[in-house]
Each structure stands twice: as structure tokens, then as C-alpha cells.
Motif scaffolding. Structure first.
Motif, short mmCIF file in Angstrom:
data_model
loop_
_atom_site.label_atom_id
_atom_site.label_comp_id
_atom_site.label_asym_id
_atom_site.label_seq_id
_atom_site.Cartn_x
_atom_site.Cartn_y
_atom_site.Cartn_z
N MET A 195 13.94 22.33 -14.98
CA MET A 195 12.57 21.94 -14.64
C MET A 195 12.63 20.66 -13.80
SD MET A 195 9.43 21.35 -17.27
CE MET A 195 7.79 21.36 -16.67
N SER A 196 11.72 20.54 -12.87
CA SER A 196 11.62 19.36 -12.02
C SER A 196 11.29 18.13 -12.87
CB SER A 196 10.51 19.56 -10.99
OG SER A 196 10.85 20.58 -10.11
N PRO A 197 11.51 16.94 -12.30
CA PRO A 197 11.08 15.74 -13.01
C PRO A 197 9.58 15.79 -13.28
CG PRO A 197 12.39 15.17 -11.07
CD PRO A 197 12.12 16.64 -11.01
N VAL A 198 9.17 15.11 -14.34
CA VAL A 198 7.77 15.12 -14.77
C VAL A 198 7.22 13.71 -14.73
CG1 VAL A 198 6.22 15.54 -16.73
CG2 VAL A 198 8.08 17.14 -16.25
N ILE A 199 6.04 13.58 -14.13
CA ILE A 199 5.28 12.34 -14.18
C ILE A 199 4.04 12.67 -15.01
CG2 ILE A 199 3.99 10.58 -12.90
CD1 ILE A 199 5.76 11.35 -10.44
N ALA A 200 3.93 12.07 -16.17
CA ALA A 200 2.81 12.33 -17.08
C ALA A 200 1.79 11.21 -16.92
CB ALA A 200 3.29 12.41 -18.52
N VAL A 201 0.57 11.58 -16.52
CA VAL A 201 -0.50 10.60 -16.34
C VAL A 201 -1.41 10.71 -17.55
CG1 VAL A 201 -2.37 9.80 -14.85
CG2 VAL A 201 -0.31 10.81 -13.83
N LEU A 202 -1.41 9.65 -18.36
CA LEU A 202 -2.12 9.64 -19.63
C LEU A 202 -3.30 8.69 -19.58
CD1 LEU A 202 1.09 9.12 -21.83
CD2 LEU A 202 0.15 11.28 -20.98
N GLY A 203 -4.24 8.90 -20.49
CA GLY A 203 -5.38 8.00 -20.60
C GLY A 203 -6.56 8.70 -21.23
N VAL A 204 -7.55 7.93 -21.56
CA VAL A 204 -8.76 8.47 -22.17
C VAL A 204 -9.59 9.20 -21.11
CG1 VAL A 204 -8.84 6.68 -23.96
CG2 VAL A 204 -10.09 6.34 -21.80
N PRO A 205 -10.56 10.02 -21.53
CA PRO A 205 -11.44 10.66 -20.56
C PRO A 205 -12.08 9.60 -19.64
CG PRO A 205 -11.79 11.62 -22.71
CD PRO A 205 -10.87 10.44 -22.91
N ALA A 206 -12.16 9.92 -18.35
CA ALA A 206 -12.77 9.07 -17.32
C ALA A 206 -11.89 7.90 -16.89
CB ALA A 206 -14.14 8.58 -17.73
N ALA A 207 -10.62 7.89 -17.31
CA ALA A 207 -9.72 6.82 -16.89
C ALA A 207 -9.24 6.99 -15.46
CB ALA A 207 -8.51 6.74 -17.83
N GLY A 208 -9.49 8.17 -14.87
CA GLY A 208 -9.05 8.42 -13.51
C GLY A 208 -7.78 9.24 -13.44
N LYS A 209 -7.48 9.98 -14.50
CA LYS A 209 -6.25 10.76 -14.54
C LYS A 209 -6.18 11.79 -13.40
CE LYS A 209 -7.01 12.16 -18.73
NZ LYS A 209 -8.28 11.51 -19.03
N SER A 210 -7.26 12.52 -13.17
CA SER A 210 -7.24 13.53 -12.10
C SER A 210 -7.14 12.89 -10.73
CB SER A 210 -8.50 14.41 -12.18
OG SER A 210 -8.45 15.20 -13.34
N THR A 211 -7.92 11.85 -10.50
CA THR A 211 -7.86 11.15 -9.22
C THR A 211 -6.45 10.66 -8.94
OG1 THR A 211 -10.17 10.45 -9.42
CG2 THR A 211 -8.76 9.14 -7.95
N GLN A 212 -5.84 10.03 -9.92
CA GLN A 212 -4.51 9.47 -9.72
C GLN A 212 -3.43 10.55 -9.67
OE1 GLN A 212 -4.00 6.51 -8.64
NE2 GLN A 212 -6.19 6.09 -8.85
N SER A 213 -3.57 11.59 -10.47
CA SER A 213 -2.58 12.67 -10.45
C SER A 213 -2.55 13.35 -9.09
CB SER A 213 -2.89 13.71 -11.54
OG SER A 213 -2.73 13.14 -12.80
N LYS A 214 -3.72 13.58 -8.52
CA LYS A 214 -3.79 14.19 -7.18
C LYS A 214 -3.14 13.28 -6.14
CE LYS A 214 -8.02 16.71 -8.24
NZ LYS A 214 -9.50 16.72 -8.07
N ALA A 215 -3.47 12.00 -6.19
CA ALA A 215 -2.93 11.05 -5.21
C ALA A 215 -1.42 10.92 -5.34
CB ALA A 215 -3.60 9.69 -5.38
N VAL A 216 -0.94 10.82 -6.56
CA VAL A 216 0.50 10.66 -6.78
C VAL A 216 1.25 11.93 -6.36
CG1 VAL A 216 2.28 10.39 -8.58
CG2 VAL A 216 0.28 8.88 -8.55
N ALA A 217 0.72 13.09 -6.71
CA ALA A 217 1.37 14.35 -6.32
C ALA A 217 1.50 14.45 -4.80
CB ALA A 217 0.61 15.55 -6.88
N ARG A 218 0.43 14.08 -4.10
CA ARG A 218 0.48 14.09 -2.62
C ARG A 218 1.57 13.15 -2.10
NH1 ARG A 218 -5.09 14.14 -2.94
NH2 ARG A 218 -5.19 11.89 -2.66
N ARG A 219 1.62 11.96 -2.67
CA ARG A 219 2.53 10.93 -2.16
C ARG A 219 4.00 11.22 -2.47
NH1 ARG A 219 -0.12 5.95 -1.12
NH2 ARG A 219 1.90 5.23 -0.40
N VAL A 220 4.29 11.91 -3.58
CA VAL A 220 5.69 12.18 -3.95
C VAL A 220 6.11 13.61 -3.64
CG1 VAL A 220 5.71 10.37 -5.71
CG2 VAL A 220 5.22 12.74 -6.37
N GLY A 221 5.21 14.39 -3.04
CA GLY A 221 5.55 15.77 -2.72
C GLY A 221 5.67 16.64 -3.95
#
Length: 189
Positions: A1-27
Motif C-alpha cells: 500500500m502507498s504511504p498514508v497521510i491521515a488528516v484528523l480533527g473534529v467536524p469542521a476543522a477543515g479536514k476535507s479542505t486540507q486533504s484535497k489541497a495536500v493530495a494535489r500538492r503531493v500527487g
């Protein structure tokens, strides 16, 4: 399996926003356990429907199913997990899903509960969310559960893998930059 970056936090912490941005930036490939669960519920899966409607925690069995479903989507680059693992019961499930040499790096988006509550209210009031689990009752249950579970989750996660904390109240671009700066160098090249 590829390396995993786990973005954690409470609801509304920005997990989706940051996960999308990080995925784009690291391919990498972003996979959201919440999106996956809502899609299952919409397709008629009764366990998923109940979990979403009640704002209940996702079971370890459901989490294992999610990881099996997304594992095959990643051919190269890191798998960016948006909002998972959700509690300490999911950490061994994630560890079992990885190859023995699987690399995991976690990012905890730190956000005070009152700010998360405010963001959830705004998200509902401006129509930014049509998610059934953002109803006032379900969102309150999710926030209460995930806030209570966060200390145990971070302790369990840190016992296995590195985890950095980033202030999620900062501007989105600043949060993304801080996450990327914290990642191991060979994940951002």
C-alpha cells in the motif's frame, strides 16, 4: 500500500479542505470516510444509513471495509485519508490494512470546540452543506463524540506513527503550508 497521510480533527476543522489541497500538492489520492459512508447510505446500505442519520461513530468493521475499498484506488503517491481514523479503535484496523513496511504520517487539525460549533452552524445556514450528518442534532452528536475520542485517538496514533498538530483556525493556505512543511521530505518531492 502507498504511504498514508491521515488528516484528523473534529467536524469542521477543515479536514476535507486540507486533504484535497495536500493530495494535489503531493500527487496523492484523497479518500474521505465520510463521503464513502454517505454514498453507501444513499445507495441503501442500512448500517451506513443509520450511522449517518444518527451521527454515530463508524464501526471498526465499517472502517476496515472503507480501507479495502480505497486501497485499490492508489497506484502511486500517498493515500490522503480525509477524517480517518476517527477513533482509537480504527488505529489497529489501519495498521492491519497496511503492508508490514507501510508508512503513515498523521496531521491533527487542532480547533477549539466553540469554533467548530460556529463553523458547523455557518455551514448549515449558508447552504454550504447538504449532508444529512450536518443536521443540527447529528452534527452535535458527531462533534461531541469526536471531541471526546480525540485524546484517545491521538495517543493510540502516536504510539504507532508520527503525528503533528497544526492550528486549523489559521487561513487555509497557511494550514496547507504548515502541513506540507511537516511531511517527511521524500513525500513532498
Amino acid at each position: 500500500m502507498s504511504p498514508v497521510i491521515a488528516v484528523l480533527g473534529v467536524p469542521a476543522a477543515g479536514k476535507s479542505t486540507q486533504s484535497k489541497a495536500v493530495a494535489r500538492r503531493v500527487g496523492g489520492v484523497r479518500a474521505s470516510v465520510g463521503d464513502w459512508l454517505r454514498a453507501l447510505a444513499a445507495a441503501g446500505d442500512e448500517e451506513a444509513r443509520t450511522t449517518v442519520a444518527e451521527g454515530a461513530p463508524i464501526s471498526p468493521a465499517q472502517y476496515g471495509r472503507f480501507l479495502r475499498d480505497v486501497r485499490d484506488e492508489v497506484s502511486e503517491g500517498p493515500l490522503v485519508l480525509d477524517g480517518s481514523p476517527r477513533d482509537e479503535r480504527h488505529v489497529p484496523v489501519l495498521a492491519d490494512a497496511l503492508a508490514p513496511d507501510g508508512r503513515v504520517f498523521g496531521v491533527l487539525l487542532q480547533l477549539p470546540t466553540d469554533v467548530a460549533e460556529s463553523r458547523l452552524r455557518v455551514r448549515r445556514s449558508v447552504g454550504r452543506s447538504h449532508r444529512p450528518d450536518d443536521s443540527a442534532d447529528a452534527a452535535a452528536r458527531r462533534l461531541a463524540y469526536q471531541t471526546a475520542a480525540l485524546a484517545r485517538l491521538t495517543e493510540s496514533f502516536r504510539a504507532r506513527w508520527p503525528l503533528v498538530t497544526v492550528d486549523a483556525a489559521a487561513d487555509d493556505d497557511v494550514v496547507t503550508r504548515r502541513i506540507l512543511e511537516a511531511l517527511p521530505m521524500d513525500w513532498t518531492e
